[in-house]
Scaffold this motif. Sequence first.
Motif, mmCIF file in Angstrom:
data_model
loop_
_atom_site.group_PDB
_atom_site.id
_atom_site.type_symbol
_atom_site.label_atom_id
_atom_site.label_comp_id
_atom_site.label_asym_id
_atom_site.label_seq_id
_atom_site.Cartn_x
_atom_site.Cartn_y
_atom_site.Cartn_z
ATOM 1 N N GLY A 182 -7.897 8.344 -11.482
ATOM 2 C CA GLY A 182 -6.869 9.285 -10.756
ATOM 3 C C GLY A 182 -8.415 9.794 -9.535
ATOM 4 O O GLY A 182 -8.059 10.800 -8.544
ATOM 5 N N ASN A 183 -9.087 9.533 -9.886
ATOM 6 C CA ASN A 183 -10.554 10.151 -9.019
ATOM 7 C C ASN A 183 -10.394 8.725 -7.102
ATOM 8 O O ASN A 183 -11.406 8.858 -6.615
ATOM 9 C CB ASN A 183 -11.382 9.652 -9.368
ATOM 10 N N MET A 184 -9.796 7.910 -7.389
ATOM 11 C CA MET A 184 -9.129 6.927 -6.414
ATOM 12 C C MET A 184 -8.429 7.522 -4.910
ATOM 13 O O MET A 184 -7.737 7.988 -5.280
ATOM 14 C CB MET A 184 -9.205 5.694 -6.582
ATOM 15 N N ALA A 185 -9.021 7.818 -4.223
ATOM 16 C CA ALA A 185 -8.824 7.977 -2.867
ATOM 17 C C ALA A 185 -8.934 6.564 -1.533
ATOM 18 O O ALA A 185 -10.673 6.045 -1.754
ATOM 19 C CB ALA A 185 -8.970 9.276 -1.876
ATOM 20 N N PHE A 186 -7.778 6.366 -0.703
ATOM 21 C CA PHE A 186 -8.007 4.687 0.222
ATOM 22 C C PHE A 186 -7.376 5.857 1.460
ATOM 23 O O PHE A 186 -6.459 6.568 1.155
ATOM 24 C CB PHE A 186 -6.992 4.018 -0.430
ATOM 25 N N GLN A 187 -8.112 4.760 2.487
ATOM 26 C CA GLN A 187 -7.687 4.844 3.742
ATOM 27 C C GLN A 187 -7.458 4.671 4.499
ATOM 28 O O GLN A 187 -8.031 3.147 4.116
ATOM 29 C CB GLN A 187 -8.975 6.078 4.141
ATOM 30 N N SER A 188 -6.407 3.965 5.664
ATOM 31 C CA SER A 188 -5.419 3.266 5.871
ATOM 32 C C SER A 188 -4.536 3.550 7.472
ATOM 33 O O SER A 188 -5.237 4.875 7.664
ATOM 34 C CB SER A 188 -4.658 2.676 5.247
ATOM 35 N N SER A 189 -5.179 2.512 8.784
ATOM 36 C CA SER A 189 -4.202 3.007 9.661
ATOM 37 C C SER A 189 -3.338 1.920 9.899
ATOM 38 O O SER A 189 -3.749 0.893 9.653
ATOM 39 C CB SER A 189 -5.543 2.682 10.594
ATOM 40 N N ILE A 190 -1.849 3.110 10.615
ATOM 41 C CA ILE A 190 -1.251 2.072 11.274
ATOM 42 C C ILE A 190 -1.677 2.471 13.576
ATOM 43 O O ILE A 190 -1.740 3.079 13.456
ATOM 44 C CB ILE A 190 0.057 2.724 11.069
ATOM 45 N N TYR A 191 -1.579 0.874 13.251
ATOM 46 C CA TYR A 191 -2.127 0.939 15.346
ATOM 47 C C TYR A 191 -0.744 0.630 15.612
ATOM 48 O O TYR A 191 -0.664 -1.249 15.557
ATOM 49 C CB TYR A 191 -3.647 0.715 14.804
ATOM 50 N N GLU A 203 -2.165 6.020 16.972
ATOM 51 C CA GLU A 203 -2.828 5.472 15.936
ATOM 52 C C GLU A 203 -2.463 6.472 14.223
ATOM 53 O O GLU A 203 -2.916 8.043 14.697
ATOM 54 C CB GLU A 203 -4.319 5.448 15.395
ATOM 55 N N MET A 204 -1.874 5.973 13.438
ATOM 56 C CA MET A 204 -1.261 7.308 12.444
ATOM 57 C C MET A 204 -3.181 7.001 11.378
ATOM 58 O O MET A 204 -2.654 5.887 10.912
ATOM 59 C CB MET A 204 -0.593 7.121 11.636
ATOM 60 N N CYS A 205 -3.705 7.812 10.810
ATOM 61 C CA CYS A 205 -4.688 8.238 10.357
ATOM 62 C C CYS A 205 -3.980 8.057 8.509
ATOM 63 O O CYS A 205 -3.939 9.441 8.439
ATOM 64 C CB CYS A 205 -5.734 8.075 10.207
ATOM 65 N N LEU A 206 -4.083 7.247 7.218
ATOM 66 C CA LEU A 206 -3.626 7.596 5.893
ATOM 67 C C LEU A 206 -4.508 7.827 4.901
ATOM 68 O O LEU A 206 -5.908 7.399 5.266
ATOM 69 C CB LEU A 206 -2.098 6.805 5.787
ATOM 70 N N THR A 207 -4.240 9.121 4.308
ATOM 71 C CA THR A 207 -5.079 9.395 3.131
ATOM 72 C C THR A 207 -4.201 9.223 1.778
ATOM 73 O O THR A 207 -3.055 9.561 1.660
ATOM 74 C CB THR A 207 -6.042 10.512 2.749
ATOM 75 N N ILE A 208 -4.315 8.035 1.144
ATOM 76 C CA ILE A 208 -3.561 7.474 0.119
ATOM 77 C C ILE A 208 -4.808 8.214 -1.155
ATOM 78 O O ILE A 208 -5.354 7.507 -1.742
ATOM 79 C CB ILE A 208 -2.971 6.518 -0.517
ATOM 80 N N LYS A 209 -4.124 9.116 -2.325
ATOM 81 C CA LYS A 209 -4.779 9.505 -3.828
ATOM 82 C C LYS A 209 -3.359 8.709 -5.064
ATOM 83 O O LYS A 209 -2.686 9.260 -4.855
ATOM 84 C CB LYS A 209 -5.071 10.780 -3.329
ATOM 85 N N PHE A 210 -3.735 7.963 -5.743
ATOM 86 C CA PHE A 210 -3.176 7.965 -6.610
ATOM 87 C C PHE A 210 -3.259 8.743 -7.764
ATOM 88 O O PHE A 210 -4.413 9.737 -8.419
ATOM 89 C CB PHE A 210 -3.319 7.138 -7.123
ATOM 90 N N TYR A 211 -2.202 9.082 -8.943
ATOM 91 C CA TYR A 211 -2.119 9.996 -10.101
ATOM 92 C C TYR A 211 -3.051 9.578 -11.500
ATOM 93 O O TYR A 211 -4.074 9.980 -11.494
ATOM 94 C CB TYR A 211 -0.946 9.878 -10.741
ATOM 95 N N ASP A 212 -3.646 8.079 -11.502
ATOM 96 C CA ASP A 212 -4.055 7.478 -11.731
ATOM 97 C C ASP A 212 -4.335 5.788 -11.667
ATOM 98 O O ASP A 212 -4.992 5.636 -10.964
ATOM 99 C CB ASP A 212 -3.536 8.071 -13.675
ATOM 100 N N SER A 213 -3.810 5.092 -12.771
ATOM 101 C CA SER A 213 -4.267 3.640 -12.389
ATOM 102 C C SER A 213 -3.158 3.356 -11.695
ATOM 103 O O SER A 213 -1.899 3.625 -11.932
ATOM 104 C CB SER A 213 -3.647 2.792 -14.514
ATOM 105 N N PHE A 214 -3.183 1.717 -11.131
ATOM 106 C CA PHE A 214 -2.424 1.531 -10.073
ATOM 107 C C PHE A 214 -2.709 -0.071 -10.525
ATOM 108 O O PHE A 214 -3.600 -0.318 -10.604
ATOM 109 C CB PHE A 214 -2.484 1.688 -8.782
ATOM 110 N N TYR A 215 -1.711 -0.894 -9.733
ATOM 111 C CA TYR A 215 -2.012 -1.909 -10.000
ATOM 112 C C TYR A 215 -1.935 -2.948 -8.437
ATOM 113 O O TYR A 215 -0.321 -3.174 -7.451
ATOM 114 C CB TYR A 215 -0.847 -2.824 -10.791
ATOM 115 N N PHE A 216 -2.379 -3.511 -8.049
ATOM 116 C CA PHE A 216 -1.863 -4.451 -6.819
ATOM 117 C C PHE A 216 -2.610 -5.961 -7.224
ATOM 118 O O PHE A 216 -3.849 -5.681 -6.908
ATOM 119 C CB PHE A 216 -2.643 -4.225 -5.113
ATOM 120 N N GLY A 217 -1.433 -7.037 -7.291
ATOM 121 C CA GLY A 217 -2.961 -8.151 -7.860
ATOM 122 C C GLY A 217 -1.576 -9.606 -8.031
ATOM 123 O O GLY A 217 -0.621 -9.179 -7.132
#
Length: 224
Positions: A134-143, A7-21
């Motif tokens: 830019g205050n949002m941080a996400f966590q994900s896993s590659i498993y 398992e690889m646990c990731l933390t992803i932090k954006f500089y400012d705005s992002f778009y997934f849609g």
Amino acid sequence: MKKVEIEMCLTIKFYDSFYFGGGAGNGEIQSYLLRGMDGLPYIPGAALKGYVAQYAAALSKIVPAFNNGEKIFGTGGVQQGSMFFENGTLVQESDYYDLKDNITQKRTGVSISRYTKAKKEGQLYTLESSGYGGNMAFQSSIYGFLDEGTYQKDIAYLAAAIRLIFSMGGKCSSGLGWLQEQVSFCVKKGPRRNRAGAPEQELIEIEEVNRWIKEQIGGKICTK
């Protein structure tokens, strides 16, 4: 061949705005931000896999030892890869429940013709982006499961590709989706849970992962 659970646990932090849609809207907003059942934005696992696979494919062209791409990522269709990429969710989601209606912003743009390099008539659009300064941080896993004889090399392959990612999501060329810092991760070996429900994972020190990368790359490219 015997398999090793990784398992690889990731933390992803954006500089400012992002778009997934996607462009499902036909009213005031043409492209809506992806949101989960809780109304909060997330990073689709499929998108995360695509970014890692993209850089992994580029690495394999200059590092011959990184040759397990098809086994790790699959080839599409019925042939799935050995590693599963989970959706990225907000770190400390509860902090955002009261803000979920105010963490988006609207951006207006115009579609440009690839042939004339001019705007297309009637192609003004509005998309919904998020970022909250830019205050949002996400966590994900590659498993998943890697072959015992090659798992160190494959972890090095994944780690090196992850460190090359500098942006995610749509409209990166217009400034959306740039990362605040390099994607951070930790690597764990062993089952997430045993029969009693307790974790049995062993943390692999990042210095060890760095050593595996160095052994495979041999100074051909910088990924740190």
